[in-house]
Design an enzyme around this catalytic site. Structure first.
Site, PDB file in Angstrom:
ATOM      1  N   VAL A  15       0.833  -1.215   0.000  1.00 29.65           N
ATOM      2  CA  VAL A  15       0.000   0.000   0.000  1.00 29.65           C
ATOM      3  C   VAL A  15       0.867   1.266   0.000  1.00 29.65           C
ATOM      4  O   VAL A  15       0.636   2.192  -0.786  1.00 29.65           O
ATOM      5  CB  VAL A  15      -0.955   0.011   1.220  1.00 29.65           C
ATOM      6  CG1 VAL A  15      -1.815   1.270   1.207  1.00 29.65           C
ATOM      7  CG2 VAL A  15      -1.832  -1.241   1.230  1.00 29.65           C
ATOM      8  N   LYS A 103      -6.610  -2.241  10.129  1.00 28.87           N
ATOM      9  CA  LYS A 103      -7.840  -2.775  10.748  1.00 28.87           C
ATOM     10  C   LYS A 103      -7.537  -3.538  12.028  1.00 28.87           C
ATOM     11  O   LYS A 103      -8.289  -3.484  12.995  1.00 28.87           O
ATOM     12  CB  LYS A 103      -8.604  -3.675   9.777  1.00 28.87           C
ATOM     13  CG  LYS A 103      -7.861  -4.964   9.405  1.00 28.87           C
ATOM     14  CD  LYS A 103      -8.057  -5.344   7.981  1.00 28.87           C
ATOM     15  CE  LYS A 103      -6.734  -5.259   7.275  1.00 28.87           C
ATOM     16  NZ  LYS A 103      -6.747  -5.475   5.863  1.00 28.87           N
ATOM     17  N   GLU A 127     -10.537   5.059   6.266  1.00 24.62           N
ATOM     18  CA  GLU A 127     -11.402   4.482   5.224  1.00 24.62           C
ATOM     19  C   GLU A 127     -10.841   3.161   4.676  1.00 24.62           C
ATOM     20  O   GLU A 127     -11.590   2.233   4.384  1.00 24.62           O
ATOM     21  CB  GLU A 127     -11.556   5.494   4.078  1.00 24.62           C
ATOM     22  CG  GLU A 127     -12.486   5.077   2.976  1.00 24.62           C
ATOM     23  CD  GLU A 127     -13.914   4.863   3.458  1.00 24.62           C
ATOM     24  OE1 GLU A 127     -14.591   5.829   3.786  1.00 24.62           O
ATOM     25  OE2 GLU A 127     -14.353   3.702   3.517  1.00 24.62           O
ATOM     26  N   ILE A 134     -13.299   0.510  -1.264  1.00 20.31           N
ATOM     27  CA  ILE A 134     -14.746   0.796  -1.211  1.00 20.31           C
ATOM     28  C   ILE A 134     -15.029   1.877  -0.170  1.00 20.31           C
ATOM     29  O   ILE A 134     -14.682   1.711   0.999  1.00 20.31           O
ATOM     30  CB  ILE A 134     -15.546  -0.478  -0.848  1.00 20.31           C
ATOM     31  CG1 ILE A 134     -15.244  -1.598  -1.829  1.00 20.31           C
ATOM     32  CG2 ILE A 134     -17.034  -0.180  -0.805  1.00 20.31           C
ATOM     33  CD1 ILE A 134     -15.897  -2.919  -1.464  1.00 20.31           C
ATOM     34  N   GLU A 188      -2.146 -15.255   1.374  1.00 18.11           N
ATOM     35  CA  GLU A 188      -0.794 -15.279   1.933  1.00 18.11           C
ATOM     36  C   GLU A 188      -0.291 -16.722   1.990  1.00 18.11           C
ATOM     37  O   GLU A 188      -1.088 -17.664   1.948  1.00 18.11           O
ATOM     38  CB  GLU A 188      -0.832 -14.767   3.384  1.00 18.11           C
ATOM     39  CG  GLU A 188      -1.465 -13.413   3.556  1.00 18.11           C
ATOM     40  CD  GLU A 188      -0.484 -12.282   3.337  1.00 18.11           C
ATOM     41  OE1 GLU A 188       0.719 -12.493   3.551  1.00 18.11           O
ATOM     42  OE2 GLU A 188      -0.929 -11.196   2.939  1.00 18.11           O
ATOM     43  N   LYS A 203     -12.773  -6.276  10.603  1.00 18.84           N
ATOM     44  CA  LYS A 203     -13.582  -5.312   9.837  1.00 18.84           C
ATOM     45  C   LYS A 203     -15.005  -5.260  10.379  1.00 18.84           C
ATOM     46  O   LYS A 203     -15.629  -4.192  10.418  1.00 18.84           O
ATOM     47  CB  LYS A 203     -13.554  -5.698   8.363  1.00 18.84           C
ATOM     48  CG  LYS A 203     -12.164  -5.540   7.762  1.00 18.84           C
ATOM     49  CD  LYS A 203     -12.050  -6.259   6.436  1.00 18.84           C
ATOM     50  CE  LYS A 203     -10.654  -6.133   5.856  1.00 18.84           C
ATOM     51  NZ  LYS A 203     -10.449  -7.034   4.717  1.00 18.84           N
TER      52      LYS A 203
HETATM   53  P1  NAP Z   1       3.372  -4.672   3.654  1.00 20.07           P
HETATM   54  O1  NAP Z   1       3.427  -4.822   2.182  1.00 20.07           O
HETATM   55  O2  NAP Z   1       3.822  -5.792   4.512  1.00 20.07           O
HETATM   56  O3  NAP Z   1       4.189  -3.357   4.049  1.00 20.07           O
HETATM   57  C1  NAP Z   1       4.467  -3.013   5.349  1.00 20.07           C
HETATM   58  C2  NAP Z   1       5.477  -1.877   5.337  1.00 20.07           C
HETATM   59  O4  NAP Z   1       5.689  -1.439   6.664  1.00 20.07           O
HETATM   60  C3  NAP Z   1       6.840  -2.292   4.803  1.00 20.07           C
HETATM   61  O5  NAP Z   1       7.358  -1.271   4.001  1.00 20.07           O
HETATM   62  C4  NAP Z   1       7.687  -2.471   6.072  1.00 20.07           C
HETATM   63  O6  NAP Z   1       9.041  -2.154   5.889  1.00 20.07           O
HETATM   64  C5  NAP Z   1       7.062  -1.436   6.966  1.00 20.07           C
HETATM   65  N1  NAP Z   1       7.218  -1.783   8.368  1.00 20.07           N
HETATM   66  C6  NAP Z   1       6.688  -2.836   9.028  1.00 20.07           C
HETATM   67  N2  NAP Z   1       7.069  -2.824  10.314  1.00 20.07           N
HETATM   68  C7  NAP Z   1       7.846  -1.734  10.465  1.00 20.07           C
HETATM   69  C8  NAP Z   1       8.533  -1.173  11.562  1.00 20.07           C
HETATM   70  N3  NAP Z   1       8.518  -1.749  12.751  1.00 20.07           N
HETATM   71  N4  NAP Z   1       9.227  -0.023  11.360  1.00 20.07           N
HETATM   72  C9  NAP Z   1       9.273   0.563  10.136  1.00 20.07           C
HETATM   73  N5  NAP Z   1       8.622   0.076   9.064  1.00 20.07           N
HETATM   74  C10 NAP Z   1       7.922  -1.060   9.230  1.00 20.07           C
HETATM   75  O7  NAP Z   1       1.881  -4.323   4.140  1.00 20.07           O
HETATM   76  P2  NAP Z   1       0.678  -3.754   3.251  1.00 20.07           P
HETATM   77  O8  NAP Z   1       0.027  -4.877   2.519  1.00 20.07           O
HETATM   78  O9  NAP Z   1       1.125  -2.567   2.486  1.00 20.07           O
HETATM   79  O10 NAP Z   1      -0.374  -3.344   4.395  1.00 20.07           O
HETATM   80  C11 NAP Z   1      -0.151  -2.209   5.186  1.00 20.07           C
HETATM   81  C12 NAP Z   1      -1.404  -1.921   6.027  1.00 20.07           C
HETATM   82  O11 NAP Z   1      -2.506  -1.684   5.159  1.00 20.07           O
HETATM   83  C13 NAP Z   1      -1.814  -3.060   6.957  1.00 20.07           C
HETATM   84  O12 NAP Z   1      -2.364  -2.523   8.137  1.00 20.07           O
HETATM   85  C14 NAP Z   1      -2.913  -3.754   6.169  1.00 20.07           C
HETATM   86  O13 NAP Z   1      -3.848  -4.428   6.994  1.00 20.07           O
HETATM   87  C15 NAP Z   1      -3.562  -2.565   5.485  1.00 20.07           C
HETATM   88  N6  NAP Z   1      -4.280  -2.918   4.259  1.00 20.07           N
HETATM   89  C16 NAP Z   1      -3.625  -3.566   3.271  1.00 20.07           C
HETATM   90  C17 NAP Z   1      -4.311  -3.894   2.121  1.00 20.07           C
HETATM   91  C18 NAP Z   1      -3.622  -4.593   0.999  1.00 20.07           C
HETATM   92  O14 NAP Z   1      -4.270  -4.873  -0.025  1.00 20.07           O
HETATM   93  N7  NAP Z   1      -2.350  -4.913   1.093  1.00 20.07           N
HETATM   94  C19 NAP Z   1      -5.674  -3.562   1.990  1.00 20.07           C
HETATM   95  C20 NAP Z   1      -6.308  -2.865   3.030  1.00 20.07           C
HETATM   96  C21 NAP Z   1      -5.592  -2.548   4.160  1.00 20.07           C
HETATM   97  P3  NAP Z   1      10.005  -3.029   4.935  1.00 20.07           P
HETATM   98  O15 NAP Z   1       9.491  -2.780   3.545  1.00 20.07           O
HETATM   99  O16 NAP Z   1      11.342  -2.461   5.144  1.00 20.07           O
HETATM  100  O17 NAP Z   1       9.838  -4.444   5.372  1.00 20.07           O
END
Ligand code: NAP
Length: 432
Positions: A15, A103, A127, A134, A188, A203
């Protein structure tokens, strides 16, 4: 009025990368919509050396604690409970408005974030935390603020919807369908959070809190995932004009004159002509029933980098506008403070599939047992297995509405009957 606002990004994964890209690519338009320039001042990550396409490497930092103290709007897209919670609280303490897609954090401990924001007079927007792209948080919180929401039914987990859809359209069993979802990147490597319903439960808690002005945490949500759903269940569902969906359900229950909120996640049979039945693949949808508005449905992509970033950016624009013009957006409202009712009090219809001895009088015995527990039958279908030496028949019983508690007691009693060989499945029927 400020000429520019400082935006800090916590996390640059699926994201975050897209949020950073949109902030850069749409800088001019965002400036016009906000009334000030949005300057990305830093991006907190764990690994400085990981490749991040389109993100200015000089903005990366591992010092998130420091970054949140020098921003007007902090966007948290790192996920998990800590350090995300501590960082958001620190950002708020330093006077920043916050936007989060997290969430898990909000469902576990949203109130501590909302309380800190209230105290400091800043915005909290989320959101993207429910159903990705959505728009559902804003419609429930703002557009329906003058109405009474009665029920929210949501397909809010794309992975499980994809899996159930594959089982229905290609006859796959659960394991095969999960493997396919993993191969396509919808699931995953460890699919537990999705298939066991934890993601949907988070959610559901957020939606219930918004819809009923009551604090609901993930621990209040009765949760059942899809691991018990078989290819057979899906086939039987189809033969009775239903599809199996994993639903997040939040409803107001006024039974016995004492109102409460019921929040649950479980697989359910949805009539094939219900709008939620047409939600295919990894799409999400949220169906809302409100007293005056009637039925509403919100449909779209519930996950993915760009779709989720769209929702995040919408929040950033709202929060930033308030910084420019003054004031705050709508705040968390928990004035109704309704009790969260026990799962046994949930009222719904059920479809029970039994394997019984194929001889006269069996149906009467089963029906009497249901009646004794005040569960009334709406329809019965009996299918005998041709040339079966064990003389087994399948009974498919659809009940009228009954409480979950009455149903459980009924099923326990039915399973004790000599003529019942197996209670093959019990599925709730929703949306009819
Ligand atoms: P992700 O791809 O795993 O990315 C997480 C990011 O956070 C990475 O860049 C990671 O760094 C960084 N990070 C994690 N722990 C950290 C820490 N302790 N200090 C500094 N940086 C840290 O996750 P994502 O899929 O983008 O999701 C992010 C959030 O959005 C989550 O809460 C998820 O529930 C929500 N969300 C995601 C989606 C989706 O489709 N993916 C949809 C709705 C909501 P590194 O890159 O260096 O590892």
């Amino acid at each position: 009025m400020p000429d520019s606002l400082r935006v800090a990004l916590l996390g640059c994964g699926v994201v975050g990368t897209q949020v950073a890209r949109l902030l850069t690519e749409q800088a001019d338009e965002l400036r016009q919509r906000v009334g000030a320039r949005l300057d990305l001042v830093g991006v907190a990550v764990r690994r400085l050396d990981a490749p991040r396409e389109g993100v200015d490497a000089s903005l990366l930092t591992t010092d998130a604690e420091e970054l949140v103290t020098r921003a007007d709007v902090v966007v948290e897209v790192m996920g998990g409970i800590e350090p995300a919670r501590g960082l958001l609280l620190r950002a708020i303490e330093h006077g920043a408005s916050v936007v989060t897609a997290n969430k898990a954090l909000l469902a576990a401990d949203g109130p501590s974030i909302y309380a800190a924001a209230d105290e400091r007079g800043v915005d909290v927007y989320f959101e993207a935390a429910v159903a990705g792209a959505i728009p559902i948080v804003r419609p429930v919180r703002e557009s329906l603020a003058g109405d009474h929401v009665q029920r929210v039914l949501g397909i809010v987990n794309g992975t499980t919807n994809y899996v159930l859809d594959k089982m229905a359209s290609e006859g796959l069993d659960l394991e095969q369908a999960v493997k396919e979802a993993q191969a396509l990147g919808y699931a995953e490597a460890d699919p537990t959070a999705d298939v066991e319903g934890y993601d949907a439960a988070a959610k559901a808690a957020i939606l219930a809190s918004l819809a009923f002005h009551t604090r609901v945490s993930i621990d209040d949500v009765a949760r059942e995932g899809i691991t018990g759903v078989t290819a057979d269940d899906v086939r039987w569902a189809e033969s009775t004009g239903h599809v199996v969906k994993l639903l997040a359900i939040a409803e107001r229950n006024d039974n016995d004159g004492s109102p409460g909120v019921q929040v649950r996640v479980h697989p359910a049979l949805v009539p094939a002509d219900h709008p939620l039945a047409g939600v295919r693949g990894a799409y999400n949808a949220v169906f809302v029933e409100a007293e005056a508005a009637g039925q509403l449905m919100f449909y779209g992509r519930g996950a993915g980098g760009a779709p989720t970033a769209s929702a995040v950016l919408g929040d950033v624009v709202s929060a930033a506008r308030h910084r420019v013009l003054g004031g705050r957006g709508p705040v968390e409202s928990s004035y109704a403070d309704l009790p969260v009712l026990a799962p046994e009090a949930a009222v719904t219809r059920f479809q029970i599939r039994l394997e019984v001895v194929d001889r006269p009088g069996v149906l009467a015995q089963v029906a009497t047992t249901l009646a004794r527990h005040a569960v009334s039958i709406e329809a019965v279908r009996q299918v005998s297995t041709v040339d079966d030496p064990a003389s087994t028949a399948h009974l498919l019983i659809t009940t009228h509405v009954a409480t979950e508690g009455a149903l459980r007691a009924t099923v326990a009693a039915v399973s004790e009957l000599d003529v019942v060989k197996d209670v093959v499945s019990v599925l709730r029927v929703e949306g009819s």
